[in-house]
Design an enzyme around this catalytic site. Structure first.
Site, PDB file in Angstrom:
ATOM      1  N   PRO A  97      -4.444  11.626   3.213  1.00 20.22           N
ATOM      2  CA  PRO A  97      -5.092  11.166   1.765  1.00 20.22           C
ATOM      3  C   PRO A  97      -6.537  11.101   1.710  1.00 20.22           C
ATOM      4  CG  PRO A  97      -3.368   9.685   2.570  1.00 20.22           C
ATOM      5  CD  PRO A  97      -3.745  10.610   4.008  1.00 20.22           C
ATOM      6  N   GLY A 115       0.814  -1.364   0.085  1.00 20.23           N
ATOM      7  CA  GLY A 115      -0.042   0.127  -0.041  1.00 20.23           C
ATOM      8  C   GLY A 115       0.686   1.297   0.023  1.00 20.23           C
ATOM      9  N   TYR A 130     -12.065   4.590  12.973  1.00 17.83           N
ATOM     10  CA  TYR A 130     -11.083   4.985  12.453  1.00 17.83           C
ATOM     11  C   TYR A 130     -10.970   6.880  12.285  1.00 17.83           C
ATOM     12  CZ  TYR A 130      -8.404   5.756   7.932  1.00 17.83           C
ATOM     13  OH  TYR A 130      -7.454   5.766   6.770  1.00 17.83           O
TER      14      TYR A 130
HETATM   15  N1  LIG Z   1      -6.138   4.056   1.261  1.00 15.41           N
HETATM   16  C1  LIG Z   1      -6.709   4.924   1.330  1.00 15.41           C
HETATM   17  O1  LIG Z   1      -7.642   5.401   0.898  1.00 15.41           O
HETATM   18  C2  LIG Z   1      -6.271   5.942   2.764  1.00 15.41           C
HETATM   19  C3  LIG Z   1      -6.804   7.012   2.806  1.00 15.41           C
HETATM   20  C4  LIG Z   1      -6.431   7.918   4.012  1.00 15.41           C
HETATM   21  C5  LIG Z   1      -5.567   7.300   4.818  1.00 15.41           C
HETATM   22  N2  LIG Z   1      -4.918   6.240   4.595  1.00 15.41           N
HETATM   23  C6  LIG Z   1      -3.846   5.569   5.602  1.00 15.41           C
HETATM   24  O2  LIG Z   1      -2.861   5.518   5.064  1.00 15.41           O
HETATM   25  C7  LIG Z   1      -2.106   4.288   5.868  1.00 15.41           C
HETATM   26  C8  LIG Z   1      -1.661   3.282   4.590  1.00 15.41           C
HETATM   27  O3  LIG Z   1      -2.913   2.589   4.347  1.00 15.41           O
HETATM   28  P1  LIG Z   1      -3.130   1.873   2.957  1.00 15.41           P
HETATM   29  O4  LIG Z   1      -4.125   2.314   2.139  1.00 15.41           O
HETATM   30  O5  LIG Z   1      -1.774   1.485   2.483  1.00 15.41           O
HETATM   31  O6  LIG Z   1      -3.561   0.290   3.802  1.00 15.41           O
HETATM   32  P2  LIG Z   1      -3.090  -0.994   3.402  1.00 15.41           P
HETATM   33  O7  LIG Z   1      -4.061  -1.909   4.107  1.00 15.41           O
HETATM   34  O8  LIG Z   1      -2.667  -1.596   2.160  1.00 15.41           O
HETATM   35  O9  LIG Z   1      -1.780  -1.078   4.317  1.00 15.41           O
HETATM   36  C9  LIG Z   1      -1.564  -1.020   5.673  1.00 15.41           C
HETATM   37  C10 LIG Z   1      -0.302  -1.827   6.264  1.00 15.41           C
HETATM   38  O10 LIG Z   1      -0.083  -1.578   7.320  1.00 15.41           O
HETATM   39  C11 LIG Z   1       0.106  -2.991   8.184  1.00 15.41           C
HETATM   40  N3  LIG Z   1      -0.335  -3.141   9.546  1.00 15.41           N
HETATM   41  C12 LIG Z   1      -1.608  -2.966   9.867  1.00 15.41           C
HETATM   42  N4  LIG Z   1      -2.078  -3.244  11.062  1.00 15.41           N
HETATM   43  C13 LIG Z   1      -0.773  -3.968  11.621  1.00 15.41           C
HETATM   44  C14 LIG Z   1      -0.339  -4.282  13.019  1.00 15.41           C
HETATM   45  N5  LIG Z   1      -1.047  -4.572  13.732  1.00 15.41           N
HETATM   46  N6  LIG Z   1       1.110  -4.521  12.967  1.00 15.41           N
HETATM   47  C15 LIG Z   1       1.986  -4.143  11.901  1.00 15.41           C
HETATM   48  N7  LIG Z   1       1.463  -3.668  10.632  1.00 15.41           N
HETATM   49  C16 LIG Z   1       0.201  -3.612  10.447  1.00 15.41           C
HETATM   50  C17 LIG Z   1      -0.521  -3.888   7.169  1.00 15.41           C
HETATM   51  O11 LIG Z   1       0.145  -5.093   7.105  1.00 15.41           O
HETATM   52  C18 LIG Z   1      -0.196  -3.304   5.815  1.00 15.41           C
HETATM   53  O12 LIG Z   1       0.970  -3.616   5.205  1.00 15.41           O
HETATM   54  C19 LIG Z   1      -2.827   3.888   6.892  1.00 15.41           C
HETATM   55  O13 LIG Z   1      -2.822   4.570   7.910  1.00 15.41           O
HETATM   56  C20 LIG Z   1      -4.562   4.406   6.277  1.00 15.41           C
HETATM   57  O14 LIG Z   1      -5.110   4.595   7.373  1.00 15.41           O
HETATM   58  C21 LIG Z   1      -5.427   5.290   3.589  1.00 15.41           C
END
Ligand SMILES: NC(=O)c1ccc[n+]([C@@H]2O[C@H](COP(=O)([O-])OP(=O)(O)OC[C@H]3O[C@@H](n4cnc5c(N)ncnc54)[C@H](O)[C@@H]3O)[C@@H](O)[C@H]2O)c1
Length: 251
Positions: free
Chosen positions: A187, A23, A157
């Site tokens: 984001p 991600g 969240y």
């Molecule tokens: N995708 C979106 O639309 C979006 C929007 C706004 C904010 N975000 C934020 O961006 C960040 C990344 O999100 P993403 O979209 O890449 O999500 P994703 O689910 O693809 O990646 C999240 C990562 O965090 C790791 N993770 C989660 N829980 C964990 C734990 N207990 N221990 C260790 N690792 C853990 C997962 O294994 C994964 O690799 C997050 O904080 C998310 O809230 C994402």
């Protein structure tokens, strides 16, 4: 997508990235390594994390961020293995869909533990090392546009992400005197595994229309802004919560 032009902007920088297996965190880990950084990935996804670390010449450290002691120990090990840390990126996060009426205390606690409390733990470890080294540092925490506008049905969240914004501002206030900057990224809808299980093409079409640019974001859109924040170009930028929403949120 055209590969980004690289410039070695992070040469000699040592970077810890939580959630760097995939991600947004994964893209940041890869982009930063391409810019010359040494990158340590902390994640619970062993296969993906190991694979990415090998591909970018970095290291992988398995950790479940729900566990505060393991988080502190693993972050310390990652920092020691690199001989210090210059940039911390906290990207790990979870999103569990539920209405407020059905939100359980367990979901609330686990969401806050991973999305917010774990950031405090990794910051404490990295900032102690940054202060001891005496040449500043940069912290980049992943919040969300949900911190600013909420999100119906997104459980704990949005409040956990609003807390990230406040926590990051505290970091900027308390550690600025050591030359450490701290900013959060907010984001919008980014096409990753997060939320993918329930996301339909109709959702994508509807959400795209919320952006004046007419599309959802990619991880690379966020990684590009993170790279700017990690670079010397952002030396005078701290305490901000920066939208990367394609204009969906403008405040
Ligand atoms: N995708 C979106 O639309 C979006 C929007 C706004 C904010 N975000 C934020 O961006 C960040 C990344 O999100 P993403 O979209 O890449 O999500 P994703 O689910 O693809 O990646 C999240 C990562 O965090 C790791 N993770 C989660 N829980 C964990 C734990 N207990 N221990 C260790 N690792 C853990 C997962 O294994 C994964 O690799 C997050 O904080 C998310 O809230 C994402």
């Amino acid at each position: 997508m055209t590969p980004p032009v690289t410039s070695g902007r992070l040469a000699d920088k040592r970077v810890v990235v939580t959630g760097g297996a995939r991600g947004i965190g994964g893209e940041i880990a890869s982009r930063f390594a391409a810019e010359g950084a040494a990158v340590s990935i902390l994640d619970r996804l062993v296969d993906l994390g190991t694979e990415r670390a090998a591909a970018i010449g970095g290291t992988f450290h398995e950790v479940d961020l729900l566990d505060p002691a393991a988080t502190a120990a693993t972050t310390t090990a990652a920092v020691e293995a690199m001989g210090g840390v210059d940039v911390l990126v906290n990207s790990a996060g979870i999103l569990r869909f539920t209405s407020l009426l059905d939100l359980t205390v367990q979901d609330w606690n686990e969401t806050f533990s991973i999305n917010t409390r774990a950031m405090l733990t990794t910051m404490q470890v990295c900032v102690r090392a940054m202060i001891a080294a005496g040449h500043g540092g940069k912290i980049i925490n992943l919040a969300s546009m949900a911190a600013k506008k909420g999100g119906a049905g997104e459980g704990a969240y949005p409040p956990s992400k609003a807390a990230v914004v406040a926590l990051t501002r505290m970091a900027a206030l308390e550690w600025g005197c050591h030359g450490i900057t701290a900013n959060s990224l907010c984001p919008g809808y980014i096409l990753t595994e997060m939320g993918a299980a329930t996301r339909t093409q109709a959702d994508i079409d509807t959400w795209s229309s919320y952006s004046p640019l007419g599309r959802l974001g990619e991880s690379s859109d966020v990684a590009a802004v993170a790279l700017f924040l990690a670079s010397p170009d952002a030396d005078y930028l701290t305490g901000q919560a920066i939208n990367v929403t394609g204009g969906m949120v403008m405040h």
